[in-house]
Scaffold this motif. Structure first.
Motif, PDB file in Angstrom:
ATOM      1  N   ASP A  14       0.803  -1.226   0.000  1.00  0.00           N
ATOM      2  CA  ASP A  14       0.000   0.000   0.000  1.00  0.00           C
ATOM      3  C   ASP A  14       0.831   1.268   0.000  1.00  0.00           C
ATOM      4  OD1 ASP A  14      -2.203  -1.654   0.130  1.00  0.00           O
ATOM      5  OD2 ASP A  14      -2.375  -1.560   2.317  1.00  0.00           O
ATOM      6  N   HIS A  15       2.166   1.150   0.132  1.00  0.00           N
ATOM      7  CA  HIS A  15       2.996   2.354   0.232  1.00  0.00           C
ATOM      8  C   HIS A  15       3.194   2.967  -1.148  1.00  0.00           C
ATOM      9  CE1 HIS A  15       6.156   5.112   1.448  1.00  0.00           C
ATOM     10  NE2 HIS A  15       5.926   4.758   2.726  1.00  0.00           N
ATOM     11  N   PRO A  16       2.958   4.280  -1.295  1.00  0.00           N
ATOM     12  CA  PRO A  16       3.031   4.900  -2.637  1.00  0.00           C
ATOM     13  C   PRO A  16       4.449   5.004  -3.193  1.00  0.00           C
ATOM     14  CG  PRO A  16       2.634   6.550  -0.930  1.00  0.00           C
ATOM     15  CD  PRO A  16       2.508   5.229  -0.267  1.00  0.00           C
ATOM     16  N   GLN A  17       5.496   4.927  -2.333  1.00  0.00           N
ATOM     17  CA  GLN A  17       6.866   5.091  -2.801  1.00  0.00           C
ATOM     18  C   GLN A  17       7.573   3.758  -3.060  1.00  0.00           C
ATOM     19  OE1 GLN A  17       8.151   7.986  -3.618  1.00  0.00           O
ATOM     20  NE2 GLN A  17       6.220   8.988  -3.054  1.00  0.00           N
ATOM     21  N   VAL A  18       6.874   2.635  -2.870  1.00  0.00           N
ATOM     22  CA  VAL A  18       7.485   1.322  -3.095  1.00  0.00           C
ATOM     23  C   VAL A  18       7.175   0.862  -4.518  1.00  0.00           C
ATOM     24  CG1 VAL A  18       7.462  -1.109  -2.418  1.00  0.00           C
ATOM     25  CG2 VAL A  18       7.391   0.676  -0.664  1.00  0.00           C
ATOM     26  N   ALA A  19       8.246   0.640  -5.288  1.00  0.00           N
ATOM     27  CA  ALA A  19       8.055   0.196  -6.672  1.00  0.00           C
ATOM     28  C   ALA A  19       7.787  -1.305  -6.726  1.00  0.00           C
ATOM     29  CB  ALA A  19       9.294   0.549  -7.505  1.00  0.00           C
ATOM     30  N   SER A  20       8.561  -2.087  -5.942  1.00  0.00           N
ATOM     31  CA  SER A  20       8.374  -3.540  -5.947  1.00  0.00           C
ATOM     32  C   SER A  20       9.042  -4.115  -4.705  1.00  0.00           C
ATOM     33  CB  SER A  20       8.973  -4.169  -7.203  1.00  0.00           C
ATOM     34  OG  SER A  20      10.375  -3.964  -7.242  1.00  0.00           O
ATOM     35  N   PHE A  21       8.676  -5.364  -4.394  1.00  0.00           N
ATOM     36  CA  PHE A  21       9.340  -6.060  -3.292  1.00  0.00           C
ATOM     37  C   PHE A  21       9.220  -7.568  -3.545  1.00  0.00           C
ATOM     38  CE2 PHE A  21       4.957  -5.433  -1.990  1.00  0.00           C
ATOM     39  CZ  PHE A  21       4.575  -6.673  -1.496  1.00  0.00           C
ATOM     40  N   ALA A  22      10.166  -8.318  -2.973  1.00  0.00           N
ATOM     41  CA  ALA A  22      10.182  -9.773  -3.152  1.00  0.00           C
ATOM     42  C   ALA A  22      10.998 -10.390  -2.035  1.00  0.00           C
ATOM     43  CB  ALA A  22      10.785 -10.134  -4.511  1.00  0.00           C
ATOM     44  N   LEU A  23      10.753 -11.677  -1.792  1.00  0.00           N
ATOM     45  CA  LEU A  23      11.544 -12.398  -0.796  1.00  0.00           C
ATOM     46  C   LEU A  23      12.979 -12.545  -1.277  1.00  0.00           C
ATOM     47  CD1 LEU A  23       9.053 -15.221   0.255  1.00  0.00           C
ATOM     48  CD2 LEU A  23       9.697 -13.207   1.588  1.00  0.00           C
ATOM     49  N   ALA A  24      13.906 -12.566  -0.340  1.00  0.00           N
ATOM     50  CA  ALA A  24      15.324 -12.674  -0.676  1.00  0.00           C
ATOM     51  C   ALA A  24      15.635 -14.080  -1.183  1.00  0.00           C
ATOM     52  CB  ALA A  24      16.173 -12.358   0.549  1.00  0.00           C
ATOM     53  N   PRO A  25      16.720 -14.232  -1.955  1.00  0.00           N
ATOM     54  CA  PRO A  25      17.155 -15.577  -2.359  1.00  0.00           C
ATOM     55  C   PRO A  25      17.496 -16.415  -1.128  1.00  0.00           C
ATOM     56  CG  PRO A  25      18.306 -13.866  -3.593  1.00  0.00           C
ATOM     57  CD  PRO A  25      17.578 -13.172  -2.500  1.00  0.00           C
ATOM     58  N   GLU A  26      17.554 -17.721  -1.292  1.00  0.00           N
ATOM     59  CA  GLU A  26      17.818 -18.620  -0.171  1.00  0.00           C
ATOM     60  C   GLU A  26      19.156 -18.318   0.486  1.00  0.00           C
ATOM     61  OE1 GLU A  26      16.073 -20.801   1.492  1.00  0.00           O
ATOM     62  OE2 GLU A  26      14.346 -20.231   0.278  1.00  0.00           O
ATOM     63  N   ASP A  27      20.177 -17.960  -0.331  1.00  0.00           N
ATOM     64  CA  ASP A  27      21.486 -17.699   0.258  1.00  0.00           C
ATOM     65  C   ASP A  27      21.546 -16.363   0.976  1.00  0.00           C
ATOM     66  OD1 ASP A  27      21.215 -16.201  -2.033  1.00  0.00           O
ATOM     67  OD2 ASP A  27      23.324 -16.375  -2.630  1.00  0.00           O
ATOM     68  N   ARG A  28      20.495 -15.543   0.871  1.00  0.00           N
ATOM     69  CA  ARG A  28      20.449 -14.241   1.541  1.00  0.00           C
ATOM     70  C   ARG A  28      19.462 -14.219   2.701  1.00  0.00           C
ATOM     71  NH1 ARG A  28      21.475  -9.783  -1.131  1.00  0.00           N
ATOM     72  NH2 ARG A  28      21.428  -8.917   0.962  1.00  0.00           N
ATOM     73  N   GLY A  29      18.788 -15.331   2.963  1.00  0.00           N
ATOM     74  CA  GLY A  29      17.827 -15.339   4.062  1.00  0.00           C
ATOM     75  C   GLY A  29      16.476 -15.920   3.704  1.00  0.00           C
ATOM     76  N   GLY A  30      16.213 -16.127   2.403  1.00  0.00           N
ATOM     77  CA  GLY A  30      14.968 -16.758   1.983  1.00  0.00           C
ATOM     78  C   GLY A  30      13.744 -15.982   2.452  1.00  0.00           C
ATOM     79  N   ASP A  31      12.736 -16.707   2.944  1.00  0.00           N
ATOM     80  CA  ASP A  31      11.503 -16.052   3.346  1.00  0.00           C
ATOM     81  C   ASP A  31      11.623 -15.398   4.711  1.00  0.00           C
ATOM     82  OD1 ASP A  31      11.688 -18.317   4.816  1.00  0.00           O
ATOM     83  OD2 ASP A  31       9.729 -19.133   4.263  1.00  0.00           O
ATOM     84  N   GLY A  32      12.842 -15.284   5.243  1.00  0.00           N
ATOM     85  CA  GLY A  32      13.056 -14.535   6.477  1.00  0.00           C
ATOM     86  C   GLY A  32      13.412 -13.083   6.201  1.00  0.00           C
ATOM     87  N   MET A  33      13.589 -12.697   4.908  1.00  0.00           N
ATOM     88  CA  MET A  33      13.949 -11.319   4.575  1.00  0.00           C
ATOM     89  C   MET A  33      13.241 -10.898   3.291  1.00  0.00           C
ATOM     90  SD  MET A  33      17.735  -9.598   4.221  1.00  0.00           S
ATOM     91  CE  MET A  33      18.224 -10.369   2.687  1.00  0.00           C
ATOM     92  N   THR A  34      12.830  -9.652   3.216  1.00  0.00           N
ATOM     93  CA  THR A  34      12.174  -9.091   2.028  1.00  0.00           C
ATOM     94  C   THR A  34      13.047  -7.976   1.461  1.00  0.00           C
ATOM     95  OG1 THR A  34       9.953  -9.620   2.802  1.00  0.00           O
ATOM     96  CG2 THR A  34      10.155  -7.857   1.181  1.00  0.00           C
ATOM     97  N   MET A  35      13.261  -7.991   0.138  1.00  0.00           N
ATOM     98  CA  MET A  35      14.062  -6.968  -0.551  1.00  0.00           C
ATOM     99  C   MET A  35      13.109  -6.003  -1.243  1.00  0.00           C
ATOM    100  SD  MET A  35      17.020  -9.523  -2.012  1.00  0.00           S
ATOM    101  CE  MET A  35      18.172  -8.194  -2.307  1.00  0.00           C
ATOM    102  N   VAL A  36      13.356  -4.684  -1.054  1.00  0.00           N
ATOM    103  CA  VAL A  36      12.427  -3.639  -1.506  1.00  0.00           C
ATOM    104  C   VAL A  36      13.143  -2.711  -2.478  1.00  0.00           C
ATOM    105  CG1 VAL A  36      10.846  -1.823  -0.772  1.00  0.00           C
ATOM    106  CG2 VAL A  36      11.285  -3.774   0.740  1.00  0.00           C
ATOM    107  N   THR A  37      12.449  -2.336  -3.537  1.00  0.00           N
ATOM    108  CA  THR A  37      12.936  -1.323  -4.484  1.00  0.00           C
ATOM    109  C   THR A  37      12.007  -0.122  -4.417  1.00  0.00           C
ATOM    110  OG1 THR A  37      13.814  -3.036  -5.951  1.00  0.00           O
ATOM    111  CG2 THR A  37      13.502  -0.824  -6.878  1.00  0.00           C
ATOM    112  N   LEU A  38      12.579   1.066  -4.152  1.00  0.00           N
ATOM    113  CA  LEU A  38      11.783   2.294  -4.054  1.00  0.00           C
ATOM    114  C   LEU A  38      11.700   2.987  -5.410  1.00  0.00           C
ATOM    115  CD1 LEU A  38      13.224   3.731  -0.710  1.00  0.00           C
ATOM    116  CD2 LEU A  38      11.189   2.318  -1.034  1.00  0.00           C
ATOM    117  N   LYS A  39      10.685   3.837  -5.557  1.00  0.00           N
ATOM    118  CA  LYS A  39      10.509   4.579  -6.803  1.00  0.00           C
ATOM    119  C   LYS A  39      11.554   5.670  -6.929  1.00  0.00           C
ATOM    120  CE  LYS A  39       5.502   3.808  -6.968  1.00  0.00           C
ATOM    121  NZ  LYS A  39       4.162   4.436  -6.942  1.00  0.00           N
TER     122      LYS A  39
END
Length: 779
Positions: free
Chosen positions: A754-779
């Motif tokens: 719902d955040h207007p400044q977030v372009a996209s987000f996804a779970l991190a790769p397995e070697d980076r933490g998997g579903d324990g971390m989310t990676m975010v790209t801002l606009k």
């Protein structure tokens, strides 16, 4: 452990007091049966469980209520022909319901964190039996109608007959105007049949069968003929009900027999935990602790008190009973205690022996934190008058016979307590024998404590390596004992003063004094001087300890106030920074204005922080807490004055200071106020770390760790984090929320979506933490 030892040390009395704290008779019986453990491997987990039980009881994690002893039922469950009656099933159901509640309260948590919780969770559980009993038994101890379709049906018909009888009797009484003839206006039951309570002088007015008379003879119970047939049907239904109940009980018995091992394990778990809670309650009553027990330990009991004296004094026992430090160095094995009669020497010996036995039995002891003991495999006690008229033994002979019997069993894992050993014979020979016995015990490596009046043994305690002397102090003004133990000196027996205190005629005491002077053996003046010096030293130590305690409390109060002021300031600046970020995002502040406002907030934080800590901003301490040259941007450090984790942004070697980020707020901190920190940034803090992408570090990404936070707190931190990232021009973020149940991850993704400044987000790769971390790209 000899039963004689346990009896002389009054260990059974302690167990009786423990048993009184258990809520059930099975646990009370288990308390009375406690004995010392045979080895350290068995004692260690028992002590760990007790420590956890103390915490759980303090937190009211579970409250025990009385439950029945179902041990006799296990023989029935092992038999193929015998079955459980309703009372037995009710008792079994009550026990299993309490175990279910215990499992619910304690069986949660990650494995390995709590031995007691793991024990509860891993205990065998009769799942089918408990579920069936909970479904079939009502709160009043009867079988529920829903226990079986047959029982439900027959009871419905019985209730229908009851209603039918009630209606027919009302109609009969109304039509025949029989009200004046009835003793009471109701239908009752006699001989398991519905009858009318008729006044005795009108018994011929209603045709029927007389079943019984009241005790006074004024009431006769008559079954009218019109109820005979329906009562007969009722008897048939009652018989069907009993058969249906018997089938239900047989079914429940069968389930219990199939799971008899699980049933027994569940019951014994409940008893074990009841005993643990009783031990925890005893720890509270004693003001006690759980000492460290290991073979390599020396005797080190701090502020030890006799448990029976503490319990006898009631709630104020831990405060009113005078504590003693019973301490030997690692190279010492013997303690020689001297002093006046009735001064507390025997109590010291009993306290050492009883606390040792209690510790070896997995019980709490009334002693201070940091107490420790060796693991004694055997304890032998020589206390009091051991003469026996039946066996023609004097006190001296009885002591020698007992010592001769146990001497072959004494080794380096033995504790021996000698109270006035060698008394009852010629003093010089008794003293020599006592010294020789102590020598022999030391040669075998045994621990021992001895109370004595022998001058030779007093001197022995001061001169023999491996032996420590101590004396019970007395008030030089009143000649009364103060029940304090002073080390590395010996004390006078002050027998004449004790005799005077207890009423011996003065002329006898004066004559005794003359004989003592003629004998030339009175060293009372020397002992009085030593006692006076020791007493003053003990009082000075008490005053010093009280002063240190008061000073420590004052310092702690100042630290708490400082920490509270710092936390309040950080929170205020953090809220101000968030407000600036929101205003910038909403377009009410230009970028330069926002940066200027943030700089002013940082300046205020530095100045007010320096005012709180009494330091000058930018000053350099003579000795740095960290090597500033070795720090790199992105490295995590701990700020000592704030007790918080921060991330290094910049460093100034000339000023010996570094610019760090504390929870989204940047400030300069001197190197002397920093210490190395291990692991990841603290929860809720913003850290600049290399973001590994494509297998190589490329650029810098902001990281937020919100593991363990509540959802509302995590949402607030995440919003502020995104605002800060936008102001700093970062395009990529990393949110560490952990795996867990996934609830925190779902909340983070909802906010990001719902955040207007977030372009996209996804779970991190397995070697980076998997579903324990989310990676975010801002606009």
């Amino acid at each position: 452990m000899e039963s004689r030892t346990l009896s002389l040390l009054e260990f059974p009395k302690v167990l009786e007091r423990l048993a009184a704290l258990a809520v059930s008779e099975p646990a009370a019986a288990a308390c009375r049966a406690i004995t010392p453990f045979a080895d350290e491997a068995a004692l260690a987990p028992a002590q760990r469980k007790l420590a956890e039980a103390v915490e759980l009881r303090r937190d009211a994690a579970f409250e025990f209520t009385p439950f029945p002893d179902i041990e006799p039922l296990f023989d029935v469950l092992e038999s193929e022909r015998r079955g459980l009656d309703l009372d037995a099933l009710v008792a079994l159901g009550h026990v299993l319901s309490r175990v279910a509640a215990l499992r619910q309260a304690l069986g949660q948590g990650a494995p390995g964190q709590s031995l007691l919780r793991d024990t509860v969770a891993a205990a065998p559980w009769p799942k089918k039996t408990q579920a069936a009993l909970a479904r079939c038994l009502s709160a009043d101890g009867r079988l529920r109608d829903e226990s079986s379709p047959e029982l439900f049906s027959v009871r419905q018909e019985i209730r229908s007959i009851h209603q039918t009888i009630t209606n027919r009797v009302k109609e009969f009484v109304g039509e025949k105007d029989m009200g004046p003839f009835l003793q009471d206006d109701y239908v009752t039951i006699s001989s398991d049949r519905y009858v009318l309570p008729l006044k005795a002088n009108f018994k011929g007015r209603i045709p029927g069968i007389i079943h019984d008379y009241s005790q006074t003879g004024e009431t006769v119970y008559v079954e009218p003929f019109f109820l005979v047939e329906v009562n007969n049907r009722l008897q048939e239904l009652k018989n069907e009900e009993r058969e249906a109940e018997a089938r239900v009980m047989a079914f429940l018995t069968g389930l219990a027999k199939d799971e008899r091992r699980e049933v027994a394990a569940a019951y014994r778990l409940l008893v074990e935990c009841d005993v643990l809670w009783a031990k925890a309650a005893l720890a509270e009553r004693l003001g006690g602790t759980i000492p460290e027990v290991a073979a390599q330990n020396a005797v080190h009991l701090l502020a030890a008190r006799h448990p029976l004296l503490v319990l006898a004094a009631g709630d104020d026992g831990p405060k009113t009973v005078t504590p003693q430090d019973l301490v030997l160095a690692e190279d010492q094995r013997a303690l020689i205690v001297t002093g006046a009669n009735a001064g507390g020497k025997t109590v010291c010996l009993k306290t050492l022996g009883l606390l040792s036995v209690m510790a070896l039995s997995g019980l709490p002891v009334p002693a201070g934190e940091g107490s420790r003991l060796p693991f004694f495999h055997k304890v032998f006690v020589f206390l009091g008058d051991e003469q026996s008229l039946e066996d023609h033994l004097s006190t001296f002979t009885a002591q020698i016979r007992h010592l001769s019997r146990v001497w072959p069993d004494i080794d380096a894992r033995t504790l021996v307590l000698l109270d006035e050993f060698g008394a009852g014979t010629d003093p010089s020979q008794g003293a020599a024998l006592a010294q020789a016995v102590v020598d022999g015990l030391l040669d075998r490596g045994a621990y021992l404590a001895a109370a004595t009046h022998f001058p030779a043994l007093k001197a022995y305690g001061l001169s023999r390596p491996g032996v420590r002397a101590a004396c019970m102090l007395f008030d030089p003004a009143t000649k009364k004992p103060v029940y304090r133990l002073a080390y590395d000196q010996v004390g006078a027996s002050i027998a004449l003063d004790v005799a005077r205190e207890h009423g011996l005629p003065e002329d006898i005491l004066e004559r005794a004094s003359r004989y003592l002077l003629l004998d030339g053996g009175d060293a009372g003046l020397v002992f009085d001087r030593l006692n006076d010096l020791a007493l003053r030293r003990e009082r000075e130590l008490d005053e010093l300890a009280a002063t240190r305690k008061a000073e420590a409390q004052r310092v702690q109060k100042l630290k708490d106030g400082l920490r509270k002021a710092q936390d309040s300031l950080v929170e205020e600046i953090r809220n101000l920074s968030r407000d600036i970020a929101r205003r910038h995002e909403a377009g009410r502040l230009e970028r330069k204005e926002a940066q200027k406002a943030l700089a002013e907030a940082r300046k205020r934080l530095i100045e007010e922080s320096a005012a709180i800590t009494g330091e000058t901003p930018g000053t350099t301490a003579p000795e740095a807490g960290v090597d500033l040259a070795s720090l790199a941007p992105g490295q995590t450090v701990r700020i000592l004055s704030w007790d918080k984790t921060a991330v290094v942004r910049e460093k100034d070697l000339k000023r010996q200071a570094a610019k760090v980020d504390i929870g989204g707020v940047s400030l300069w901190v001197p190197a002397s106020d920093m210490a190395p920190a291990q692991g990841q940034p603290a929860k809720g803090s913003v850290a600049v770390t290399p973001a590994a992408r494509g297998g190589a570090a490329s650029g810098l990404g902001l990281v937020l760790d919100i593991r363990g936070m509540r959802a509302d707190v995590a949402e607030s931190e995440l919003a502020a984090f995104i605002d800060t990232a936008l102001l700093r021009g970062h395009g990529e973020l990393e949110i560490i929320h952990g795996k867990g149940t996934g609830a925190l991850r779902r909340e983070v993704h909802r906010l990001l979506k719902d955040h207007p400044q977030v372009a996209s987000f996804a779970l991190a790769p397995e070697d980076r933490g998997g579903d324990g971390m989310t990676m975010v790209t801002l606009k």
